[in-house]
Design an enzyme around this catalytic site. Structure first.
Site, PDB file in Angstrom:
ATOM      1  N   HIS A   1      -6.012   3.606 153.709  1.00 21.33           N
ATOM      2  CA  HIS A   1      -4.550   3.493 153.784  1.00 21.33           C
ATOM      3  C   HIS A   1      -3.955   4.040 152.477  1.00 21.33           C
ATOM      4  O   HIS A   1      -4.514   3.850 151.396  1.00 21.33           O
ATOM      5  CB  HIS A   1      -4.139   2.030 153.987  1.00 21.33           C
ATOM      6  CG  HIS A   1      -2.692   1.887 154.319  1.00 21.33           C
ATOM      7  ND1 HIS A   1      -1.702   1.945 153.351  1.00 21.33           N
ATOM      8  CD2 HIS A   1      -2.060   1.731 155.501  1.00 21.33           C
ATOM      9  CE1 HIS A   1      -0.527   1.814 153.935  1.00 21.33           C
ATOM     10  NE2 HIS A   1      -0.714   1.680 155.248  1.00 21.33           N
TER      11      HIS A   1
ATOM     12  N   GLU B   1      -0.557   9.253 158.831  1.00 23.75           N
ATOM     13  CA  GLU B   1       0.561   8.561 158.197  1.00 23.75           C
ATOM     14  C   GLU B   1       1.079   9.404 157.039  1.00 23.75           C
ATOM     15  O   GLU B   1       0.538   9.324 155.922  1.00 23.75           O
ATOM     16  CB  GLU B   1       0.103   7.199 157.649  1.00 23.75           C
ATOM     17  CG  GLU B   1      -0.375   6.246 158.706  1.00 23.75           C
ATOM     18  CD  GLU B   1      -0.160   4.795 158.276  1.00 23.75           C
ATOM     19  OE1 GLU B   1       0.568   4.090 158.979  1.00 23.75           O
ATOM     20  OE2 GLU B   1      -0.679   4.388 157.227  1.00 23.75           O
TER      21      GLU B   1
ATOM     22  N   SER C   1       7.217   3.991 159.413  1.00 23.56           N
ATOM     23  CA  SER C   1       8.563   3.568 159.814  1.00 23.56           C
ATOM     24  C   SER C   1       8.774   3.556 161.330  1.00 23.56           C
ATOM     25  O   SER C   1       9.831   3.950 161.832  1.00 23.56           O
ATOM     26  CB  SER C   1       9.610   4.439 159.122  1.00 23.56           C
ATOM     27  OG  SER C   1       9.458   4.332 157.720  1.00 23.56           O
TER      28      SER C   1
ATOM     29  N   GLY D   1       3.664  -0.995 160.359  1.00 23.63           N
ATOM     30  CA  GLY D   1       3.678  -1.871 159.184  1.00 23.63           C
ATOM     31  C   GLY D   1       4.717  -2.957 159.324  1.00 23.63           C
ATOM     32  O   GLY D   1       4.512  -3.966 160.005  1.00 23.63           O
TER      33      GLY D   1
HETATM   34  C1  PEP Z   1       1.839   1.236 157.152  1.00 26.22           C
HETATM   35  O1  PEP Z   1       1.813   0.498 156.169  1.00 26.22           O
HETATM   36  O2  PEP Z   1       0.777   1.685 157.625  1.00 26.22           O
HETATM   37  C2  PEP Z   1       3.129   1.583 157.734  1.00 26.22           C
HETATM   38  C3  PEP Z   1       3.167   2.482 158.653  1.00 26.22           C
HETATM   39  O3  PEP Z   1       4.225   0.908 157.236  1.00 26.22           O
HETATM   40  P1  PEP Z   1       5.734   0.958 157.828  1.00 26.22           P
HETATM   41  O4  PEP Z   1       5.605   0.886 159.339  1.00 26.22           O
HETATM   42  O5  PEP Z   1       6.378  -0.222 157.258  1.00 26.22           O
HETATM   43  O6  PEP Z   1       6.324   2.260 157.385  1.00 26.22           O
END
Ligand code: PEP
Length: 258
Positions: free
Chosen positions: A101, A171, A217, A238
């Site tokens: 991550h 991501e 997000s 997340g």
């Molecule tokens: C994550 O931490 O993998 C993530 C996608 O966070 P968020 O959805 O808050 O952007």
């Protein structure tokens, strides 16, 4: 007769270092449990902090969602204070683990370490979600080669038989914890790119079966569009995963996509 549809979408909730109290963890789990029973196309995976594995595993009953951890150490046992091994979490009943991550990469987790964690998790029989993504974008596509390299190095040592337990979570780092997700048109382009990178590393027929998820997000408002237009096999979520009303709604809308 009710036809059983093979589950084919993943929604993986990365709780990060939340919530603060066991009772809150239990509240999230109870909501997930209720909605999971109704889902026909979606596999739900919860990745709580290790401190709340008990809340997630304890009340699970018959398997309607899976549980995993956000991190493991790659050694099997020994003098590694503060670490937990793949076998330990497997023996508790976890079936998933996250590796690479971006928040861990920022703390110093290199591609070499990610590859070692992946090997250790696969050896223990855990499905491993390897996170990849560029830090920033530019209009010339200069981010593509580093991303290719990140994928290659993070998967170093992986062989064909391992692919069935591998998931890639794309991501883009700039979209994590942001106001808005990447557009679904760009997500679609990136899933094609990642499939191509995997096809260069493995036989194409095996590579195309590796699920590609999007994370960054995602919420209940944008989830359906990201799945259907971004053409991903699921989502790594997340913040919205620790917000029970939003997460329940997200699971509903994802499951409704034909
Ligand atoms: C994550 O931490 O993998 C993530 C996608 O966070 P968020 O959805 O808050 O952007």
């Amino acid at each position: 007769m009710v036809q059983k549809i093979k589950k084919r979408r993943y929604v993986i909730g990365n709780w990060k270092m939340n919530p603060q109290f066991p009772a809150e963890a239990k509240r999230i789990v109870d909501e997930v449990k209720k909605i999971s029973k109704k889902l026909v196309r979606t596999s739900v995976v919860l990745l709580p902090p290790a401190a709340f594995l008990g809340q997630c595993l304890g009340t699970r009953g018959d398997t309607i969602y899976d549980v995993g951890v956000q991190n493991i150490f790659y050694e099997e046992s020994g003098s590694y204070t503060g670490e937990i091994s793949a076998d330990m979490v497997k023996n508790l009943g976890c079936t998933y683990v996250l590796a690479g991550h971006s928040e861990r990469r920022k703390m110093g987790e290199t591609d070499v370490v990610v590859a070692k964690k992946l090997a250790s998790a696969l050896r223990a029989g855990l499905t491993t979600v390897v996170c990849v993504g560029e830090n920033e974008r530019d209009s010339q596509g200069a981010y593509l080669e580093p991303l290719r390299e990140q994928i290659q190095k993070s998967l170093e040592g992986i062989v064909r038989k391992d692919l069935k337990n591998l998931i890639i979570a794309y991501e883009p780092v700039w979209a994590i914890g942001a106001k808005e997700a990447m557009t679904s048109a760009l997500i679609y382009e990136m899933t094609i790119f990642i499939k191509k990178v995997l096809s260069d590393l493995f036989e194409q027929e095996d590579a195309v079966k590796v699920p590609i998820l999007y994370g960054g997000s995602v919420n209940f408002r944008n989830a359906a569009e990201i799945i259907s237009q971004g053409q991903v096999d699921g989502l790594l979520v997340g913040r919205e995963s620790v917000n029970p009303p939003g997460f329940v709604e997200l699971l509903k809308v994802v499951d409704e996509i034909q």
